[in-house]
Design an enzyme around this catalytic site. Structure first.
Site, short mmCIF file in Angstrom:
data_model
loop_
_atom_site.label_atom_id
_atom_site.label_comp_id
_atom_site.label_asym_id
_atom_site.label_seq_id
_atom_site.Cartn_x
_atom_site.Cartn_y
_atom_site.Cartn_z
N GLU A 1 0.86 -1.24 0.07
CA GLU A 1 -0.01 -0.03 0.13
C GLU A 1 0.61 1.17 -0.15
O GLU A 1 0.46 2.57 -0.66
CB GLU A 1 -1.06 0.09 1.23
CG GLU A 1 -2.14 -1.14 1.10
CD GLU A 1 -3.05 -0.96 -0.04
OE1 GLU A 1 -3.04 0.37 -0.59
OE2 GLU A 1 -3.42 -1.82 -0.68
N TYR B 1 -6.18 6.25 5.01
CA TYR B 1 -5.98 5.36 3.90
C TYR B 1 -5.37 3.93 4.27
O TYR B 1 -6.00 3.05 4.28
CB TYR B 1 -5.69 6.16 2.57
CG TYR B 1 -5.46 4.60 1.57
CD1 TYR B 1 -6.51 4.35 0.98
CD2 TYR B 1 -4.16 4.17 1.48
CE1 TYR B 1 -6.60 3.33 0.01
CE2 TYR B 1 -4.21 3.11 0.54
CZ TYR B 1 -5.23 2.57 0.04
OH TYR B 1 -5.30 1.75 -1.02
N ASP C 1 -9.34 6.32 -1.50
CA ASP C 1 -8.25 7.00 -2.41
C ASP C 1 -8.91 7.67 -3.60
O ASP C 1 -10.16 7.78 -3.84
CB ASP C 1 -7.30 5.72 -2.61
CG ASP C 1 -7.79 4.58 -3.65
OD1 ASP C 1 -8.99 4.93 -4.04
OD2 ASP C 1 -6.88 4.05 -4.05
#
Ligand code: SF4
Length: 369
Positions: A35, A118, A136
């Site tokens: 990520e 996030y 996102d």
């Protein structure tokens, strides 16, 4: 309507998802690294970096114990280096606060340095299947179209609205394919492969029957995006000084942009061919008598956020032994240093040993920064 939407999109994701290496693991550490790398960077670029990074730092303890230079070197070419430094800082905090075991709740993740909503949502939902929302750029675009939200992206009020919608929709329980892990990834997958920014593939969209923008004929209008600033052109001149198998590099200052990273001696040019500006003051005296080739060896293009950079590389010769921050580095070692993106491009194309060039070609050549 919401329950059906979630069900259809999760079923589509279970059927159609791309086979990506980080989707084959439930290890929160491995998901976290993916990520962090995927922010601002394309999937194809990330895959080899993610594999190499995990081979080098296989768990939180290994990352926490690594030097900052080693971590940034493993990141070199991906750009946005603060991500690499933040990962190491957070790994050290995990070792201190959680005895090296990745946290299991969103709040614990959020308490780590450099971890935002996030990432906290992504790791806890994707790795642990917790009912945590995430938003996102892809999710914002999908929501703006699916629900015909015409608030301008980039505004805090719009982000708040998107997060609220994400929190309403994330499944609380798991029923077959309907689960937090699948839902969050399905939203991002839809944005990445079907609901594309410029030419959405509505004919292939699994939720087109539920899309408000499509029904209203407003797909082209949404999301509402603020006008981008025009790109800024920057012209640089880099000096390639070789001494047999060694090349001259500079280590950037310990604070500021790209702190402590390595690059070729570089100065700005005024676009249009005027004389270059002065070398940076901290090593200018050492280059005062350098001989610089009249013709460039090559010219490279490079993009950094809104800057379009053109780099002219010229051969140079030094009369004296260099002193810090300049240093000779063996050509075969240069790619092990944390290099700036520009330096990596130049060195791969012009100087490094063939074996190092092969090692770098699968990553640096595709690097967007
Ligand atoms: Fe996006 Fe088109 Fe699907 Fe609507 S129908 S969500 S605009 S791809």
């Amino acid at each position: 309507m919401s329950a059906e939407l979630v069900k259809e999109l999760c079923a589509w994701f279970a059927r159609e998802q791309r086979d990506l290496p980080w989707r084959r693991t439930r290890d929160p550490y491995a998901v976290w690294i993916s990520e962090a790398m995927l922010q601002q960077t394309r999937v194809e670029t990330v895959i080899p970096y993610w594999r190499r990074f995990l081979a080098r730092f296989p768990d939180v303890r290994a990352l926490a114990a690594a030097s900052e230079d080693d971590v940034v070197a493993a990141w070199s070419g991906l750009g946005y280096y603060r991500r690499a430094r933040a990962l190491r800082e957070a790994a050290r905090a995990i070792v201190e606060r959680h005895a090296g075991a990745c946290p299991t709740t969103r709040d614990e993740w959020l308490a780590l340095p450099g971890v935002g909503p996030y990432t906290a949502g992504a790791v806890t939902s994707i790795a642990l299947d917790r009912p945590e929302p995430l938003v996102d750029g892809n999710v914002m675009r999908v929501f703006a179209r699916l629900f015909a939200i015409d608030a301008e992206l980039g505004r805090p009020a719009t982000a708040k609205r998107m997060w609220e919608r994400a929190a309403e929709l994330v499944p609380r329980r798991t029923r077959g394919a309907v689960r937090p892990r699948n839902w969050n990834q399905a939203l991002m997958e839809l944005g990445a492969t079907v609901c594309l920014p410029r030419e959405p593939r509505c004919e292939r969209c699994p939720v087109r029957a539920r899309c408000a923008a499509l029904a209203q004929g407003r797909v082209g209008e949404l999301p509402v995006v603020a006008k981008r600033a025009a790109p800024v052109d920057v012209a640089l001149e880099s000096l390639l000084v070789r001494d047999g198998e060694r090349v001259l590099l500079e280590q950037r200052p310990a604070s500021g942009r790209m702190a402590r990273m390595w690059e070729l001696p570089t100065r700005e040019r005024v676009p249009g061919g005027a004389r270059p500006r002065l070398w940076p003051a901290h090593y200018a005296p050492q280059l005062a008598r350098a001989r610089i080739g009249a013709q460039p060896l090559s010219s490279l293009q490079h993009s950094i956020t809104t800057h379009r950079v053109t780099v002219e590389v010229r051969a140079g010769r030094l009369e004296l032994e260099p002193e810090a921050p300049l240093r000779w580095v063996r050509s075969r070692d240069v790619l092990d240093l944390p290099l700036t993106g520009i330096a990596r491009k130049v060195l791969v194309s012009l100087t490094v040993a063939p074996s190092a060039r092969r090692r770098a070609s699968s990553s640096a050549a595709r690097t967007p920064h």
